[in-house]
Design an enzyme around this catalytic site. Structure first.
Site, short mmCIF file in Angstrom:
data_model
loop_
_atom_site.label_atom_id
_atom_site.label_comp_id
_atom_site.label_asym_id
_atom_site.label_seq_id
_atom_site.Cartn_x
_atom_site.Cartn_y
_atom_site.Cartn_z
N GLN A 42 49.12 103.68 25.25
CA GLN A 42 47.95 104.03 25.81
C GLN A 42 48.03 103.98 27.01
O GLN A 42 46.80 104.59 27.42
CB GLN A 42 47.28 102.27 25.62
CG GLN A 42 46.46 102.29 24.04
CD GLN A 42 47.52 101.66 23.38
OE1 GLN A 42 48.23 101.07 23.26
NE2 GLN A 42 46.71 100.80 22.38
N ARG B 15 38.34 95.36 13.65
CA ARG B 15 38.90 94.33 15.32
C ARG B 15 39.05 93.46 15.86
O ARG B 15 37.52 92.99 16.40
CB ARG B 15 39.00 95.85 16.75
CG ARG B 15 39.56 96.72 15.61
CD ARG B 15 40.15 97.76 16.91
NE ARG B 15 41.65 96.90 17.34
CZ ARG B 15 42.59 97.68 18.74
NH1 ARG B 15 42.04 98.98 19.31
NH2 ARG B 15 43.34 96.33 18.64
N ASP C 221 39.54 92.90 27.13
CA ASP C 221 38.94 92.17 25.20
C ASP C 221 38.09 91.32 25.20
O ASP C 221 37.16 91.26 24.44
CB ASP C 221 39.95 92.98 24.25
CG ASP C 221 40.42 93.91 23.98
OD1 ASP C 221 40.48 94.48 24.72
OD2 ASP C 221 40.19 94.44 23.39
N ARG D 269 38.72 103.17 20.34
CA ARG D 269 39.58 101.94 20.60
C ARG D 269 39.09 101.44 22.08
O ARG D 269 38.22 102.13 23.06
CB ARG D 269 41.77 101.76 20.75
CG ARG D 269 41.56 103.19 21.02
CD ARG D 269 42.06 103.39 22.24
NE ARG D 269 42.85 102.24 23.50
CZ ARG D 269 42.00 102.61 24.51
NH1 ARG D 269 41.60 103.90 24.88
NH2 ARG D 269 42.64 101.54 25.23
N GLY D 270 39.33 100.46 22.63
CA GLY D 270 39.17 100.13 24.06
C GLY D 270 37.99 99.22 23.71
O GLY D 270 36.59 99.18 23.01
N ALA D 271 37.48 98.20 24.08
CA ALA D 271 36.54 97.18 23.91
C ALA D 271 35.11 97.45 24.15
O ALA D 271 33.84 97.50 23.67
CB ALA D 271 36.47 95.71 24.99
N ASN E 283 43.73 90.36 26.80
CA ASN E 283 43.78 91.66 27.21
C ASN E 283 45.50 92.01 26.35
O ASN E 283 45.89 91.66 25.77
CB ASN E 283 44.04 92.52 28.67
CG ASN E 283 43.90 93.89 28.84
OD1 ASN E 283 42.58 94.01 28.55
ND2 ASN E 283 44.47 94.17 29.23
N LYS E 284 45.50 93.46 25.96
CA LYS E 284 46.68 94.25 26.21
C LYS E 284 47.92 93.23 25.65
O LYS E 284 48.15 93.20 27.20
CB LYS E 284 46.95 95.89 26.22
CG LYS E 284 47.81 96.56 25.61
CD LYS E 284 47.57 96.34 24.56
CE LYS E 284 46.14 97.07 23.70
NZ LYS E 284 46.40 96.71 21.95
O1 MRU Z 1 44.43 97.65 21.29
P1 MRU Z 1 43.38 98.86 22.23
O2 MRU Z 1 43.68 100.22 22.87
O3 MRU Z 1 42.02 98.58 22.07
O4 MRU Z 1 43.62 97.92 23.99
C1 MRU Z 1 42.59 98.17 24.81
C2 MRU Z 1 42.86 97.24 25.98
O5 MRU Z 1 43.55 96.80 25.46
C3 MRU Z 1 41.84 97.14 27.06
O6 MRU Z 1 42.89 97.02 28.51
C4 MRU Z 1 40.59 96.77 26.64
O7 MRU Z 1 39.85 96.94 25.30
C5 MRU Z 1 40.05 97.17 28.05
S1 MRU Z 1 38.93 98.41 27.85
C6 MRU Z 1 37.98 98.75 29.45
#
Ligand code: MRU
Length: 335
Positions: free
Chosen positions: A178, A88, A219, A54-56, A229-230
C-alpha cells in the site's frame, strides 16, 4: 464527478453514482486509474475483501453505501449489514458506517453525507496535525492513510499535505505494498517529494537522523489508546522511541472504540497466506512451507506521542482524553 477536495489531483475514492457505488479500483494502482462500480451488496463485499476499496475511513463510507444499496434493493438489512461488517474485522469504521446508515431514515442520503463529512473531518485532522511538524519536516509513514484510504484528503497524509513538509519516506508496506503503490502515487500527484524504502530500512534511516517524525493512520484505537494499524506499525513505533523521534497517529473519532478496553481486545484480520508467500504470480517461498498473514498489529499507547483527531490533539493519559472526546462527539449532530 468533481473531486471532494477542490482542485484535488486525486479523484474521489468512493462515491454514490446513479444508484451504485463508484470506487477507484485500488488493486490497479499505480499503473491504471480506473473505477469500479458495485450495484449489489455482494459486489461491494467482494470489492472490500479484495482491497479494491480499503483504509478505515473509506471502509466506513463503503459500509454505509452498502446499507444504502441493500435498502434500495429491498434486501434484508440485518443480513446485508452482517455480511458487510464481516468482510474486514479490524477497522471499526466499517461497523460504524453500517450502523449510521441503518439508523438513518434515508440511508442513501446518509451515506452521501458521510462521504462529505469524512473529507471535512480529514481537513481538520490535517490542520491540527500540521502544527506538530517542524518546518521542512522529514516524515516517515507506513501503509496508506491518504485520500485513497478515506473519502478524500487523508488522515496521516492529510497531516503531511497540510504541513510544511520537506520529504516523505514511504515504507513499501509488505505484503500488499500500500505504501509503494498507493502512498507514493498520491504524493507524486500532490507534488510532495517522496522516497519509497523497504520496510526493513526504517531502523537505519532513523539511526542516521534523517527522520523528524513518524505519522501513521489507525484502523482501531482502544479505550486505553492502544492503536491497531497495518502490520509493521508497531516495530516502527519501537524504533521511533529508541531513536527519540515522535510517533504520531492521525485518525478520526470514528476510529476510536471504547468497547475495546485495550489493544488485546481488537480483532486482527488474518488474510490468505499466499499474499505473503508470493510476489504477483510468482511464489517466493518453498511449496509446503506455511506463511502467516496477520494484516495489522497493535502499538501500545505508551509508544504514541500524540493522537491527532478532527477535534484536536490528544496526549497521554489517553483513556480520559478518548472518553472525553467521544462524550463531546455524542452531543454533536451527525454522529
Ligand atoms: O489493509 P488496509 O490497506 O485497509 O490497511 C489500511 C491501514 O492500515 C491504514 O493505515 C488505516 O486504515 C488508516 S487509513 C486512514
Amino acid at each position: 464527478m468533481p473531486s471532494p477536495v477542490p482542485d484535488d489531483p486525486i479523484p474521489p475514492t468512493i462515491a454514490w453514482l446513479d444508484g451504485a457505488v463508484r470506487m477507484i479500483d485500488q488493486r490497479r494502482l499505480p499503473g491504471h486509474l480506473v473505477f469500479l462500480h458495485a450495484s449489489t451488496v455482494d459486489e461491494l463485499c467482494e470489492a472490500i475483501r479484495t482491497l479494491a476499496v480499503r483504509g478505515a475511513p473509506a471502509l466506513g463510507v463503503a459500509g454505509a453505501m452498502g446499507v444504502a444499496l441493500a435498502a434500495v434493493a429491498g434486501d434484508d438489512l440485518d443480513e446485508a449489514s452482517a455480511r458487510l461488517v464481516a468482510t474486514r474485522p479490524t477497522a471499526v469504521n466499517l461497523a460504524w458506517g453500517v450502523a449510521r446508515a441503518r439508523a438513518a431514515d434515508d440511508p442513501v442520503a446518509e451515506a452521501i453525507a458521510m462521504a462529505a463529512e469524512d473529507v471535512a473531518r480529514n481537513r481538520r485532522i490535517g490542520a491540527h496535525g500540521a502544527a506538530l511538524l517542524p518546518a521542512g519536516a522529514r516524515v516517515l509513514t507506513h501503509c496508506n492513510a491518504g485520500a485513497l484510504a478515506c473519502a478524500g484528503f487523508g488522515t496521516a497524509l492529510g497531516v503531511i499535505r497540510s504541513a510544511d513538509v520537506g520529504h516523505v519516506w514511504v515504507d513499501e508496506t509488505r505484503p500488499l505494498l500500500q505504501g509503494a503503490r498507493l502512498t507514493a502515487w498520491e504524493l507524486d500527484r500532490l507534488g510532495i517529494p517522496a522516497t519509497v524504502i523497504p520496510d526493513v530500512r526504517a531502523g537505519s534511516l532513523l539511526a542516521e537522523g534523517r527522520v523528524d517524525c513518524v505519522v501513521v493512520g489507525a484502523d482501531r484505537i482502544a479505550a486505553n489508546g492502544d492503536v491497531a494499524n497495518k502490520v509493521g506499525t508497531y516495530p516502527l513505533a519501537v524504533l521511533a522511541r529508541h531513536h527519540g523521534v515522535p510517533f504520531y497517529v492521525a485518525a478520526p473519532t470514528s476510529t476510536v472504540d471504547l468497547r475495546c478496553p485495550s489493544g488485546a481486545d481488537i480483532p486482527i484480520e488474518r488474510r490468505a497466506g499466499d499474499e505473503v508467500s508470493g510476489l504477483g504470480a510468482a511464489r517466493t517461498t518453498p511449496a509446503g512451507v506455511d506463511s502467516e498473514n496477520l494484516a495489522f498489529d497493535v502499538t501500545p499507547a505508551d509508544l504514541v506521542t500524540a493522537i491527532v483527531t478532527e477535534e484536536g490533539i490528544l496526549t497521554s493519559p489517553y483513556a480520559p482524553a478518548l472518553r472525553a472526546l467521544l462524550e463531546r462527539g455524542a452531543t454533536r449532530p451527525g454522529r
